[in-house]
Design an enzyme around this catalytic site. Structure first.
Site, mmCIF file in Angstrom:
data_model
loop_
_atom_site.group_PDB
_atom_site.id
_atom_site.type_symbol
_atom_site.label_atom_id
_atom_site.label_comp_id
_atom_site.label_asym_id
_atom_site.label_seq_id
_atom_site.Cartn_x
_atom_site.Cartn_y
_atom_site.Cartn_z
ATOM 1 N N ASN A 1 0.629 32.691 -6.233
ATOM 2 C CA ASN A 1 0.721 31.581 -7.174
ATOM 3 C C ASN A 1 -0.442 31.649 -8.166
ATOM 4 O OD1 ASN A 1 1.701 29.250 -8.321
ATOM 5 N ND2 ASN A 1 1.199 27.907 -6.615
ATOM 6 N N HIS B 1 9.055 27.283 -12.249
ATOM 7 C CA HIS B 1 7.714 27.831 -12.081
ATOM 8 C C HIS B 1 7.806 29.342 -11.953
ATOM 9 C CE1 HIS B 1 3.513 27.853 -11.211
ATOM 10 N NE2 HIS B 1 3.609 28.093 -9.910
ATOM 11 N N CYS C 1 2.318 29.206 -16.522
ATOM 12 C CA CYS C 1 2.634 30.057 -15.367
ATOM 13 C C CYS C 1 3.370 31.318 -15.799
ATOM 14 C CB CYS C 1 3.449 29.274 -14.345
ATOM 15 S SG CYS C 1 4.992 28.586 -14.987
#
Length: 306
Positions: free
Chosen positions: A274, A252, A110
């Site tokens: 995302n 994240h 990520c």
């Protein structure tokens, strides 16, 4: 790119079915509550425990390290607009500045997607006549000197620093694999890559500063606590009073691509892109309430300078 399922026995199937029913019951109970400001839905995580989701998607680092090895690429933060005269809402979705929704697959990369996303955004805003899509795989493979560990985790500013040091190629010439691989930067022709100057940090927990950065610079790499309700988010404004906000506890990296106020509830929010594909959430996006430090979103925002 899909997430594997390990239904190798009747016992495992029964365990998965039980998890599915537990998650479905939790989601239905949540959605039946008239006081919530967001809804949840069954998705590809429905038969998984949060620990499994964390194992395949979140970087496996307990706390950040000092910026040793990439600090020379940090550039002082500088607002480009008056933070007191910003528009009430910004939404970069559907533009080259906002970029497309991508999927990190079964890799804790990520941080690389956040790094690449803010570089793409900065470049495309500055050069709208020549938008680019850049290589997350190269950032994943080639940021080891910046204290990053590929699918085991890293930091967006380390990925930006690697791009400043050695350049970053277009995605077409260095496509994403969703796994660790050898660094192949030296094989990328110079005319198929670009360099950035470095990165800057938005002042921590300063909502106006982050809003200004999103408005004037585009997508900003931010970190968030993505446990609890986050995995099953569908739409609305996510408010989670249990989420963590301290920089060292966030798990994240994502991209802040806008902000605004929900018309139905009056709740101020951050618009977040995302990297779990466009079937997750609201076409790959989530709105997170701009309250109580917003699950860590304002803890350590970083943007690229090109």
């Amino acid at each position: 790119l899909v997430y594997p399922r390990h239904h190798r026995s009747a016992k495992d199937f029964e365990a998965r079915a039980k998890l599915f029913e537990e998650n479905r019951a939790m989601i239905e109970q949540h959605n039946a509550n008239p006081n919530v400001t967001y809804t949840m839905s069954i998705n590809r995580f429905a038969d998984m425990h949060i620990d499994e989701i964390a194992a395949i998607l979140f970087p496996r680092r307990e706390k950040p390290v000092a910026d040793e090895g990439w600090g020379e690429y940090e550039i002082p933060y500088e607002p480009l607009s008056n933070p007191a005269a910003l528009p009430k809402a910004v939404d970069w979705r559907g533009t080259d500045v906002g970029g497309i929704v991508k999927d990190q697959a079964i890799c804790g990369s990520c941080w690389a997607f956040a790094a690449t996303g803010t570089i793409e955004s900065a470049w495309n805003k500055k050069h709208p006549e020549a938008p680019v899509k850049l290589s997350e795989q190269q950032v994943t493979d080639c940021s080891w000197k910046m204290q990053s560990n590929a699918c085991a985790g890293g930091f967006p500013n380390g990925g930006i620093a690697a791009a400043a040091q050695q350049g970053i190629s277009f995605n077409s010439g260095y496509p994403y694999l969703g796994k660790d691989d050898f660094c192949r930067s030296d094989l990328v022709p110079e005319d198929e890559s670009l360099r950035v100057k470095g990165y800057a940090r938005v002042p921590a927990h300063d909502d106006n500063a982050l809003m200004e950065a999103i408005y004037s610079r585009g997508a900003i790499a931010v970190s968030i606590d993505a446990t609890n309700a986050f995995a099953f988010y569908k739409d609305g404004v996510l408010q989670d009073t249990t989420c963590k906000t301290e920089r060292e506890l966030l798990n994240h990296a994502v991209l802040a691509v806008g902000y605004g106020t929900d018309e139905n509830t009056g709740v101020d929010y951050w618009l977040i892109k995302n990297s779990w594909g466009d079937l997750w959430g609201d076409h790959g996006h989530v709105r997170v309430a701009r309250t109580k430090k917003a699950c860590g979103i304002t803890a350590d925002p970083v943007y690229a300078i090109v």
